[in-house]
Design a protein around this motif. Sequence first.
Motif, short mmCIF file in Angstrom:
data_model
loop_
_atom_site.label_atom_id
_atom_site.label_comp_id
_atom_site.label_asym_id
_atom_site.label_seq_id
_atom_site.Cartn_x
_atom_site.Cartn_y
_atom_site.Cartn_z
N PRO A 10 49.30 37.31 57.77
CA PRO A 10 48.68 36.27 57.07
C PRO A 10 47.96 36.40 55.95
CG PRO A 10 48.26 35.74 59.43
CD PRO A 10 49.17 37.31 59.25
N ASN A 11 47.19 37.68 55.79
CA ASN A 11 46.63 37.95 54.57
C ASN A 11 47.38 38.39 53.37
OD1 ASN A 11 47.29 40.37 56.07
ND2 ASN A 11 45.75 41.71 55.11
N LEU A 12 48.64 39.15 53.70
CA LEU A 12 49.54 39.47 52.71
C LEU A 12 50.43 38.11 52.11
CD1 LEU A 12 51.18 42.78 53.98
CD2 LEU A 12 49.22 42.44 52.39
N LEU A 13 50.47 37.46 53.17
CA LEU A 13 51.12 36.03 52.46
C LEU A 13 50.31 35.45 51.44
CD1 LEU A 13 53.56 33.76 53.91
CD2 LEU A 13 51.43 32.66 53.45
N LEU A 14 49.00 35.21 51.87
CA LEU A 14 48.22 34.59 50.74
C LEU A 14 48.16 35.34 49.70
CD1 LEU A 14 45.26 33.28 53.06
CD2 LEU A 14 47.25 31.93 51.96
N GLU A 15 48.12 36.51 49.78
CA GLU A 15 48.10 37.60 48.62
C GLU A 15 49.19 37.31 47.53
OE1 GLU A 15 47.06 41.51 49.51
OE2 GLU A 15 45.09 40.78 50.58
N GLU B 53 47.66 35.69 70.71
CA GLU B 53 46.58 36.02 69.80
C GLU B 53 46.68 35.10 68.60
OE1 GLU B 53 44.07 38.03 69.91
OE2 GLU B 53 44.56 39.32 71.91
N PHE B 54 45.80 34.67 67.84
CA PHE B 54 46.21 33.88 66.62
C PHE B 54 45.42 34.61 65.32
CE2 PHE B 54 44.66 30.36 63.75
CZ PHE B 54 46.07 29.83 63.52
N TYR B 55 46.36 35.07 64.65
CA TYR B 55 45.92 35.80 63.25
C TYR B 55 45.77 34.87 62.22
CZ TYR B 55 47.98 39.37 66.63
OH TYR B 55 48.25 40.25 67.46
N TYR B 56 44.98 34.98 61.49
CA TYR B 56 44.69 33.91 60.35
C TYR B 56 44.02 34.45 59.18
CZ TYR B 56 40.12 32.77 61.85
OH TYR B 56 38.69 32.89 62.23
N LYS C 162 36.93 34.16 55.10
CA LYS C 162 36.53 34.21 53.89
C LYS C 162 37.60 34.60 52.81
CE LYS C 162 33.25 36.87 51.72
NZ LYS C 162 32.20 38.00 51.59
N GLY C 163 37.59 34.13 51.48
CA GLY C 163 38.83 34.22 50.75
C GLY C 163 38.67 33.26 49.57
N LEU C 164 38.99 33.74 48.34
CA LEU C 164 39.08 32.82 47.16
C LEU C 164 39.96 31.93 47.16
CD1 LEU C 164 37.04 33.05 44.70
CD2 LEU C 164 38.57 34.59 43.69
N VAL C 165 39.84 30.58 46.49
CA VAL C 165 41.06 29.63 46.48
C VAL C 165 42.08 30.46 45.69
CG1 VAL C 165 39.59 27.63 46.59
CG2 VAL C 165 40.22 28.72 44.56
N TYR D 270 42.67 39.16 50.79
CA TYR D 270 42.25 38.25 51.67
C TYR D 270 42.19 39.00 52.79
CZ TYR D 270 43.48 34.67 48.38
OH TYR D 270 43.59 33.73 47.38
N LYS D 271 41.15 38.54 53.76
CA LYS D 271 41.02 39.40 55.06
C LYS D 271 41.79 38.61 56.20
CE LYS D 271 36.58 40.62 57.39
NZ LYS D 271 37.03 40.78 58.88
N GLU D 272 42.22 39.44 57.33
CA GLU D 272 42.84 38.92 58.30
C GLU D 272 41.81 38.72 59.46
OE1 GLU D 272 47.09 39.68 59.05
OE2 GLU D 272 46.35 40.31 61.06
N TYR D 273 41.73 37.74 59.92
CA TYR D 273 40.92 37.30 61.48
C TYR D 273 41.88 37.16 62.55
CZ TYR D 273 37.20 36.22 57.64
OH TYR D 273 36.52 36.30 56.77
N GLN D 274 41.28 37.38 63.63
CA GLN D 274 42.21 37.40 64.87
C GLN D 274 41.13 36.90 65.97
OE1 GLN D 274 43.57 41.16 65.95
NE2 GLN D 274 44.49 40.52 67.96
#
Lengths: 335, 133
Positions: A183-188, A217-220, A244-247, A256-260
Amino acid sequence: MSDRDLIIDRYKDLLKTYLKGKSETALYKGQQFSRKLIEQQISPDDVLSDHVSVLHELFPDMSEELKDSFDFLLEVMIGYGFAYREHQSLRTRQRQLESEIEVAASMQQTLLMSDVPTVDGLDIGVKSVPAKKMNGDYFNFVKDHKSVSIAVADIIGKGIPAALCMSMIKYAMDSLPEQRMQPNLLLENLNRVVEQNVHPNMFITMLYGLYDTDLHEFYYAGAGHEPGFFYRASEDRFEDMFAKGLVLGVSRQTRYKEYQLRVNLGDMIILLSDGVTECRTSKGFIERDEIVDLIRAHMHKPAQEVVESVFNELERLQEFELRDDFTLIILKRKV
Amino acid sequence: MNIQSCVEVCNEWDIVSARQLGRNMAKELGFGNVDQARITTAISELARNIYLYAGNGKICIEAAEKMGKRGLKIIATDNGPGIKDIRKVMEDGYTTSGGLGAGLPGVKRLMDEFMIDSVVGSGTEIIATKWLR
């Protein structure tokens, strides 16, 4: 006899009746007659001219000055006729534009709308309703043998520009399959696409998550998106799902940070757009707590019924006038 | 043979003269009061456009005849800057003078026939005709 002569005749009769009895009935008939005139697109200057010719007929002894004064009035009324005709033609054009937007909106639906997948062990409910004709909210599901990914996005701004921008997001995401699992790489990556291609005053918020259906598990990761809720069944408690993450689209360097989250039986992941939390009722903006209460009141039902019920309730609270696009998604672990 | 009468338009008073010319001709041809008023309004608009955007030009009025119909023809010509985007000025709602329903689309609707020809840098010619009913 032409239609026009018929109208003048009818006008003459109505006027005569009125002059004779001065009754309210005659006036009412006059009012109804005006509808007919409007239906037949007869402009105000024409009506005046008919009135004058009827007067000439009924009162041949009118003074010359009185007669001339009508010429003056006619000249003044021509301008209203001008404006009336323009109004007619603008109305036709508006109808054309509306039907074009209708076509565009249905095309957007076919292009963007993602099917809600059937996933073993998960109960998924989705409700996405545009405020205007075109939806500026976007959601997307991609399913494979061991996971399902979910994206919820909202363009800051609504209507047609937002909708056009949404199409770009969809195709950008389709072209990033290798990042689907992270998820974090996709957003980047998406952020770079948006930063390069979208007008600087347009921003996109997104929450992207991946649900591992084997491990539960849910990663987002989130890009300035309205926080969702996580319902922990063991504690019977709703938590904010901050990410947390900028628009998207502000700076090329954004990370972006990945959460689990560990999802247990009965737990629910609730994703939404700000159209849900920014509902304006007669008492002011609705609170996030109130949304939670609404979900709680219905959560014993299947996920699709929950989102429908919450939407119906919020629609009613807003007196059936949606101000922003509305998207609410619920994923509930059932096995 | 058609006799043409023209008025040079370079100030606001000339607009009135052009109207007068048109009204006289319209009366002579037998147009009713409403059509007279419409014709003069069309002339006003065309003359105003000349006065406002071209500086000077002329309005000519002549009797027209086609397939047994009789009518009145307005010819407005100027050597002004010309119109870059004719399609745009013929759109409703497009106006630089803030008039309601006025402008060229309004003139077109008031008259039966309307032709416009404009070359940027050399001028504009508009011919509008109203037929007797």
